[in-house]
Design a protein around this motif. Structure first.
Motif, PDB file in Angstrom:
ATOM      1  N   PRO A 229      -8.879  -7.507  -7.053  1.00 21.67           N
ATOM      2  CA  PRO A 229      -7.491  -7.150  -7.394  1.00 21.67           C
ATOM      3  C   PRO A 229      -6.681  -6.819  -6.142  1.00 21.67           C
ATOM      4  O   PRO A 229      -7.211  -6.251  -5.178  1.00 21.67           O
ATOM      5  N   LEU A 230      -5.417  -7.179  -6.181  1.00 21.25           N
ATOM      6  CA  LEU A 230      -4.521  -6.958  -5.063  1.00 21.25           C
ATOM      7  C   LEU A 230      -3.307  -6.194  -5.579  1.00 21.25           C
ATOM      8  O   LEU A 230      -2.696  -6.586  -6.568  1.00 21.25           O
ATOM      9  N   THR A 231      -2.984  -5.082  -4.918  1.00 16.90           N
ATOM     10  CA  THR A 231      -1.831  -4.285  -5.304  1.00 16.90           C
ATOM     11  C   THR A 231      -1.048  -3.877  -4.062  1.00 16.90           C
ATOM     12  O   THR A 231      -1.582  -3.918  -2.953  1.00 16.90           O
ATOM     13  N   ILE A 232       0.179  -3.447  -4.286  1.00 20.81           N
ATOM     14  CA  ILE A 232       0.992  -2.945  -3.181  1.00 20.81           C
ATOM     15  C   ILE A 232       0.301  -1.759  -2.546  1.00 20.81           C
ATOM     16  O   ILE A 232       0.159  -1.674  -1.323  1.00 20.81           O
ATOM     17  N   GLU A 233      -0.146  -0.826  -3.367  1.00 25.74           N
ATOM     18  CA  GLU A 233      -0.780   0.382  -2.850  1.00 25.74           C
ATOM     19  C   GLU A 233      -2.058   0.057  -2.075  1.00 25.74           C
ATOM     20  O   GLU A 233      -2.348   0.661  -1.039  1.00 25.74           O
ATOM     21  N   GLY A 234      -2.821  -0.899  -2.568  1.00 26.57           N
ATOM     22  CA  GLY A 234      -4.056  -1.278  -1.901  1.00 26.57           C
ATOM     23  C   GLY A 234      -3.841  -1.879  -0.523  1.00 26.57           C
ATOM     24  O   GLY A 234      -4.673  -1.736   0.363  1.00 26.57           O
ATOM     25  N   LYS A 235      -2.705  -2.539  -0.334  1.00 21.92           N
ATOM     26  CA  LYS A 235      -2.423  -3.151   0.958  1.00 21.92           C
ATOM     27  C   LYS A 235      -2.017  -2.127   2.009  1.00 21.92           C
ATOM     28  O   LYS A 235      -2.102  -2.410   3.199  1.00 21.92           O
ATOM     29  N   VAL A 236      -1.573  -0.956   1.591  1.00 21.67           N
ATOM     30  CA  VAL A 236      -1.157   0.061   2.575  1.00 21.67           C
ATOM     31  C   VAL A 236      -2.157   1.211   2.654  1.00 21.67           C
ATOM     32  O   VAL A 236      -1.977   2.135   3.447  1.00 21.67           O
ATOM     33  N   ARG A 237      -3.209   1.157   1.865  1.00 27.44           N
ATOM     34  CA  ARG A 237      -4.242   2.196   1.915  1.00 27.44           C
ATOM     35  C   ARG A 237      -4.996   2.110   3.233  1.00 27.44           C
ATOM     36  O   ARG A 237      -5.379   1.031   3.667  1.00 27.44           O
ATOM     37  N   VAL A 238      -5.187   3.241   3.860  1.00 25.86           N
ATOM     38  CA  VAL A 238      -5.877   3.280   5.153  1.00 25.86           C
ATOM     39  C   VAL A 238      -7.337   3.651   4.941  1.00 25.86           C
ATOM     40  O   VAL A 238      -7.706   4.415   4.132  1.00 25.86           O
TER      41      VAL A 238
END
Length: 93
Positions: free
Chosen positions: A84-93
């Motif tokens: 799964p790909l989400t906006i939040e997942g792309k900016v999670r460090v």
């Protein structure tokens, strides 16, 4: 699910200020029902590739209707099938 960054650049305007051309675009994005995040240099949206491409077309029409005589659109799409790909997942460090 895909995540995309969309930037519209109105050209042929009478002023370097472009807010009046971008306000209708943001309204189109809000009305789309897609998850989105407005950023300083573009907008990030989450949805299927078909939904995103339909949104780009609607944004293109909105900015021209707002009076831009020319528009340049920059679009980057990240579409994963392995997880799964989400906006939040792309900016999670």
């Amino acid at each position: 699910m895909a995540v995309a960054e969309l930037c519209l650049f109105p050209l042929g305007t009478e002023s370097p200020s472009v807010g009046k051309y971008l306000e209708p675009v943001i309204e189109v994005i809000r009305a789309s029902g897609l998850k989105y995040r407005v950023c300083p240099m573009g907008t990030v949206v989450e949805g299927s590739v078909d939904e995103i491409l339909g949104l780009v077309r609607a944004c293109h029409e909105a900015i021209l209707k707002a009076g831009a005589r020319r528009v340049v659109i920059s679009l980057r799409i990240d579409d994963r099938t392995d997880k799964p790909l989400t906006i939040e997942g792309k900016v999670r460090v």
